[in-house]
Design a protein around this motif. Structure first.
Motif, PDB file in Angstrom:
ATOM      1  N   LEU A   1      -4.368   5.164   1.877  1.00 47.38           N
ATOM      2  CA  LEU A   1      -3.547   3.954   1.929  1.00 47.38           C
ATOM      3  C   LEU A   1      -2.309   4.147   2.796  1.00 47.38           C
ATOM      4  O   LEU A   1      -1.951   3.288   3.606  1.00 47.38           O
ATOM      5  CB  LEU A   1      -3.124   3.542   0.519  1.00 47.38           C
TER       6      LEU A   1
ATOM      7  N   GLY B   1       0.814  -1.203   0.000  1.00 48.76           N
ATOM      8  CA  GLY B   1       0.000   0.000   0.000  1.00 48.76           C
ATOM      9  C   GLY B   1       0.848   1.252   0.000  1.00 48.76           C
ATOM     10  O   GLY B   1       0.590   2.203  -0.753  1.00 48.76           O
TER      11      GLY B   1
ATOM     12  N   LEU C   1      -3.385   4.485   6.512  1.00 50.18           N
ATOM     13  CA  LEU C   1      -3.974   3.237   7.000  1.00 50.18           C
ATOM     14  C   LEU C   1      -2.932   2.132   7.138  1.00 50.18           C
ATOM     15  O   LEU C   1      -3.019   1.302   8.058  1.00 50.18           O
ATOM     16  CB  LEU C   1      -5.082   2.778   6.044  1.00 50.18           C
ATOM     17  N   SER C   2      -1.955   2.117   6.243  1.00 53.08           N
ATOM     18  CA  SER C   2      -0.916   1.083   6.313  1.00 53.08           C
ATOM     19  C   SER C   2      -0.147   1.169   7.630  1.00 53.08           C
ATOM     20  O   SER C   2       0.193   0.142   8.235  1.00 53.08           O
ATOM     21  CB  SER C   2       0.044   1.217   5.128  1.00 53.08           C
TER      22      SER C   2
ATOM     23  N   ALA D   1      -6.156  -7.654   0.081  1.00 53.18           N
ATOM     24  CA  ALA D   1      -6.641  -6.929   1.264  1.00 53.18           C
ATOM     25  C   ALA D   1      -8.044  -7.382   1.642  1.00 53.18           C
ATOM     26  O   ALA D   1      -8.384  -7.450   2.834  1.00 53.18           O
ATOM     27  CB  ALA D   1      -6.619  -5.428   1.003  1.00 53.18           C
TER      28      ALA D   1
ATOM     29  N   TYR E   1      -9.563   0.294   3.700  1.00 57.91           N
ATOM     30  CA  TYR E   1      -8.448   0.011   2.790  1.00 57.91           C
ATOM     31  C   TYR E   1      -8.959  -0.195   1.368  1.00 57.91           C
ATOM     32  O   TYR E   1      -8.340   0.256   0.391  1.00 57.91           O
ATOM     33  CB  TYR E   1      -7.695  -1.226   3.273  1.00 57.91           C
TER      34      TYR E   1
ATOM     35  N   SER F   1      -8.254   9.457   7.439  1.00 55.08           N
ATOM     36  CA  SER F   1      -8.094   7.996   7.501  1.00 55.08           C
ATOM     37  C   SER F   1      -8.580   7.387   8.812  1.00 55.08           C
ATOM     38  O   SER F   1      -9.224   6.328   8.810  1.00 55.08           O
ATOM     39  CB  SER F   1      -6.630   7.621   7.273  1.00 55.08           C
TER      40      SER F   1
END
Length: 478
Positions: A130, A34, A133-134, A196, A93, A80
């Protein structure tokens, strides 16, 4: 945030094999991909932008591709946390990767610059989701002893992207197929989406919803947009007016941050008279100085006749210098830290001044042009990398009580904001310098001189701040 942050704290002694065992491997890979997708797109777009301009035009909007992308990334990053609670980790995601895919598809097919900019905004928003969130999901999908290893893996994707982005973009651009480089990203999007959807958790235990600071994000976006709109005006007074309006929006943002609502930055961030505010100012100015990199491939191709691939890898030299010097100088403590930050700022000034000299002389052989450009770009990267770990440590040590988490996340926010403003200002300076003039070589040469010489003032201001602001005079690190 440097291009590559190195996680070194591994208290529980978890090994890399632990991270890739017991069902953890796919989780680690998907989170890393990501970030890699977002980071690769950053370098790829910078590499192919000269080719895009040749085909669809829009030279005056060159910097907008970076500005709009980064502003959208800031919005996505801030939103996010709220998105993850409302939708759940997996769906959040999925939303991020779908938005990035839609934006990438628009960029792939864009026949005009305005449509490309729309695609870049959607790309940036999805990529910001992304990216954030990663990192956030590391705490959800791994046990605590694996956090540092996972952080190192995810952060290390910037290093991978520094080579994959220019390579992917350069190869296709050299053969006249820049659209295909975006198309290849879509293949990765499909893989990430499918994987994912299988391995990421649907829900999280913490259901505390973080409010979205709509007003503050709007003020920030309007400030950057003001500079960008001003940059494409033909009249100098209108150029200046864009900057003035941007400053007014920033003042309003600072006033809005005083209210006891969700903040973008911790208390004291907007006062340069405070230690924290001065530190943020230093970080922002150094980051802005590196924004010259977005024009490096274009200058290299037009002025020095470099291939897209070679020109793309020139930009990576700043990232390489940043990373290596961060590692080499991160161990210094106490009063040495302040000297390192000052020395790094001076090295950046030398690098930018050197690029100005190369542009002014414009009589060097192609080999010497390449060598000197490489040295100067490495110097710029090494200069910011020397002091970056100490600036991060200073920010963490100055965290106001009860705002420790916000202060930690603010590092990325400050750098993204500075990057967006740096790109907007770079567009303003190059347009004023004549980059869109009919006589391309003369206009581009003048624009490069204007850009490098004006941005060389940023590290000089940093040195003045570090010397004159007494609150930042003591850069001790624990």
């Amino acid at each position: 945030m440097s291009k590559i942050d190195i996680a070194v704290n591994n208290k529980e002694g978890a090994s890399w094999s632990d991270l890739f065992s017991k069902g953890n491997s796919l989780k680690a890979i998907i989170l890393a991909l990501g970030v890699m997708l977002h980071a690769t797109n950053v370098y790829l777009a910078t590499t192919i932008m000269p080719s895009i301009i040749k085909e669809i035009g829009g030279m005056e909007y060159y910097a907008w591709n970076t500005t709009i992308f980064v502003v959208a990334s800031v919005i996505g990053s801030v939103i996010s946390a709220n998105q993850m609670v409302r939708s759940g980790p997996r769906k959040a995601y999925q939303i991020g990767i779908l938005l990035f895919s839609i934006g990438t598809l628009i960029c792939t097919l864009a026949p005009t610059m305005p449509l490309l900019l729309i695609g870049r905004f959607i790309q940036g928003y999805g990529g910001g989701l992304l990216f954030a969130l990663s990192y956030a999901m590391i705490r959800l999908v791994f046990t605590e002893n694996l956090w540092s290893r996972a952080m190192a893996l995810v952060s290390g994707m910037w290093g991978v992207a520094a080579f994959s982005g220019p390579f992917l973009g350069g190869i296709f651009a050299e053969h006249g197929h820049w659209r295909w480089s975006f198309g290849v990203l879509l293949l990765f999007c499909v893989f990430i989406l499918i994987t994912a959807s299988i391995i990421l958790p649907k829900e999280r235990n913490d259901h505390t919803i973080t409010p979205i600071p709509y007003l503050k994000l709007s003020l920030l976006s309007l400030a950057v947009l003001s500079v960008s709109i001003g940059s494409v005006q033909k009249n100098i007074s209108e150029n200046v007016m864009g900057v003035v309006i941007a400053l007014l929006f920033l003042i309003l943002l600072g006033l809005a941050e005083k209210k006891k609502t969700i903040r973008l930055l911790p208390t004291g961030a907007y006062k340069i008279s405070s230690a924290l505010g001065a530190t943020y100012a230093v970080m922002a100015l150094l980051t802005i100085a590196t924004s010259v990199e977005i024009y490096v491939p274009y200058f290299a191709q037009v002025l020095y006749k470099f291939t897209p691939l070679k020109a793309g890898y020139l930009t990576v030299l700043i990232a390489i210098g940043w990373t290596l010097s961060s590692i080499l100088f991160s161990g210094y403590k106490g009063h040495s830290a302040k000297k390192i930050v000052i020395s790094g700022a001076f090295l950046m000034f030398i690098g930018l001044t050197g690029l100005s000299y190369i542009a002014i002389t414009n009589t060097l052989s192609p080999d010497w042009n390449l060598v000197l450009n490489c040295i100067c770009l490495l110097a710029i990267g090494a200069g910011i990398g020397m002091g970056w770990p100490h600036l991060l440590t200073k920010v963490f040590s100055l965290a106001p009580a009860g705002e420790e988490d916000l202060t930690s996340s603010s590092v990325t926010t400050v750098q993204l904001i500075a990057t967006s403003f740096g790109a907007a200002l770079a567009g303003l300076v190059t347009n004023v310098g004549g980059i869109t003039d009919a006589n391309t070589i003369i206009g581009v040469t003048n624009a490069s001189i204007y850009l490098y010489s004006s941005f060389a003032t940023a590290p000089l201001v940093v040195i003045m701040i570090l010397i004159l602001i007494s609150q930042v005079g003591n850069f001790k690190t624990n």
